[in-house]
Design an enzyme around this catalytic site. Structure first.
Site, PDB file in Angstrom:
ATOM      1  N   ASP A   2      41.562   3.957 -42.249  1.00 25.88           N
ATOM      2  CA  ASP A   2      41.387   3.339 -40.934  1.00 25.88           C
ATOM      3  C   ASP A   2      39.936   2.865 -40.819  1.00 25.88           C
ATOM      4  OD1 ASP A   2      41.430   2.533 -38.328  1.00 25.88           O
ATOM      5  OD2 ASP A   2      42.145   4.439 -37.507  1.00 25.88           O
ATOM      6  N   ASP A 100      43.495  -3.409 -39.603  1.00 22.44           N
ATOM      7  CA  ASP A 100      42.417  -2.472 -39.950  1.00 22.44           C
ATOM      8  C   ASP A 100      42.887  -1.124 -40.477  1.00 22.44           C
ATOM      9  OD1 ASP A 100      43.518  -1.631 -37.582  1.00 22.44           O
ATOM     10  OD2 ASP A 100      41.619  -1.325 -36.543  1.00 22.44           O
ATOM     11  N   GLU A 101      44.162  -1.010 -40.828  1.00 22.49           N
ATOM     12  CA  GLU A 101      44.672   0.251 -41.362  1.00 22.49           C
ATOM     13  C   GLU A 101      45.602  -0.005 -42.543  1.00 22.49           C
ATOM     14  OE1 GLU A 101      45.755   3.433 -38.482  1.00 22.49           O
ATOM     15  OE2 GLU A 101      45.558   1.850 -36.986  1.00 22.49           O
TER      16      GLU A 101
END
Length: 350
Positions: A2, A100-101
């Site tokens: 993350d 974003d992960e």
């Protein structure tokens, strides 16, 4: 994996003078009278109580001297793509989860006697050296445990939960740490069932959860006990398309709402056709002054890409709110249960 405060971190990467400052990404605050919400913010801004999803007007009251920036998605995506390529090089199986992960299955690599924490640190180092951003990594025997672990020591964290440690790690955590437990489910668990921690959920009879939540109840029970068999999927398949608009001023005239719906439908339909998708569920979201929010949906018997049908159902779902005396603050529209197809199918309303 993350990425930490990703949008804000990208802006700091672009302009280092923003480092350690309260950077807030989202709508224009307009001196505290702005509409819309906070997309994300730097950790410096979070010290003032600013959070993702918070009304931008509320964020301005908490942090009037913050640096407010509009999102630059194209720029963020370019950085995300570079990071995802780094991650793919380490993964036996890979699943990107938003911008974003990501989940990495490294079972084969670990079985070759590579220490999992050393591998995670190597990934973190490469991302920082090549891109200049930090990330938090959680390591666990399944996706749920790894995801929860990734949030455990943010920012720039690394948390390893071995199979033997799963229950002792999960048990004391608040139940909302589980993926899929949002505000509404949390309220039912807390208020009606007196379930506050993951341990409480693990000890609650699964059959009772099944009666309340259906299959989701069984899934929640399993996750609370550290069981999650969902695989890391290398091929991403989009499940929905959505868009929404926050009005500059609350709207009383429902004709404006219907015209706005038509604009949203047109926008989504272009994306639908471009992606060669069919949809099977139509969802509307409406928020009134005072932030009371409602969603309604209707499922078709067969998938379609018919714009007229989407608009027809959207108007039908909105109709029940015409008599609401409150003004409308936000309108959203979403097409769900997407499938790929090269041809159009006939539509049957369910």
């Amino acid at each position: 994996m993350d990425l930490d405060a990703f949008y804000a971190s990208c802006e700091i990467l672009r302009n280092p003078e923003l480092k350690d400052k309260a950077v807030i990404i989202g709508a224009d605050p307009k001196g505290g009278k702005g509409r819309g919400v906070v997309s994300t913010c730097s950790y410096a801004a979070r010290k003032f109580g600013v959070k993702s999803g918070m009304p931008i007007s509320r964020a301005y009251k908490l942090c009037p001297n913050g640096i407010y920036l509009r999102p630059d998605i194209k720029y963020y995506k370019g950085i995300s793509d570079q990071i995802m390529e780094i991650l793919r090089s380490y993964a036996d199986k890979f699943e990107q989860w938003g911008i974003d992960e990501a989940f990495l299955d490294v079972t084969e690599s670990i079985s070759n006697k590579i220490n999992p924490t050393e591998l995670a640190q190597k990934i973190k180092n490469e991302i920082f050296e090549k891109i200049g951003l930090t990330c938090s990594i959680g390591i666990g025997p399944n996706k749920q445990v790894a995801k929860i672990a990734s949030d455990f020591q943010k920012p720039d964290g690394l948390t390893y939960v071995s199979p033997e440690q799963v229950r002792s790690f999960l048990d004391p955590l608040p139940v909302e740490k589980i993926i899929g437990i949002g505000p509404k489910t949390k309220k039912i668990l807390n208020k009606k069932l007196n379930i506050e921690t993951i341990a409480d959920l693990a000890n609650y009879p699964p059959e009772k959860l099944n009666k309340i939540f259906g299959k989701m109840g069984i899934d929640l029970s399993n996750v609370a006990r550290g069981i999650d068999n969902s695989p890391v999927q290398e091929d991403y398949k989009r499940k929905s398309l959505g868009t929404e608009v926050t009005f500059d001023e609350d709207i009383e005239d429902f004709e404006i709402i219907y015209k706005t719906l038509e604009l949203l439908v047109n926008k989504l339909h272009k994306s639908l056709i471009k992606g060669r998708y069919l949809y099977q569920v139509v969802v509307i979201k409406i928020r009134f002054e005072g932030f009371s929010t409602y969603t309604r949906q209707q499922k078709l018997k067969t998938p379609t890409n018919d714009k007229k049908v989407a608009l027809q159902i959207g108007k039908k779902l909105l109709k029940e709110f015409e008599s609401n005396p409150k003004k409308v603050r936000l309108l959203g529209f979403r097409l769900v249960d997407l499938s790929e197809s090269k041809h159009v199918q006939k539509t049957l309303l369910n």
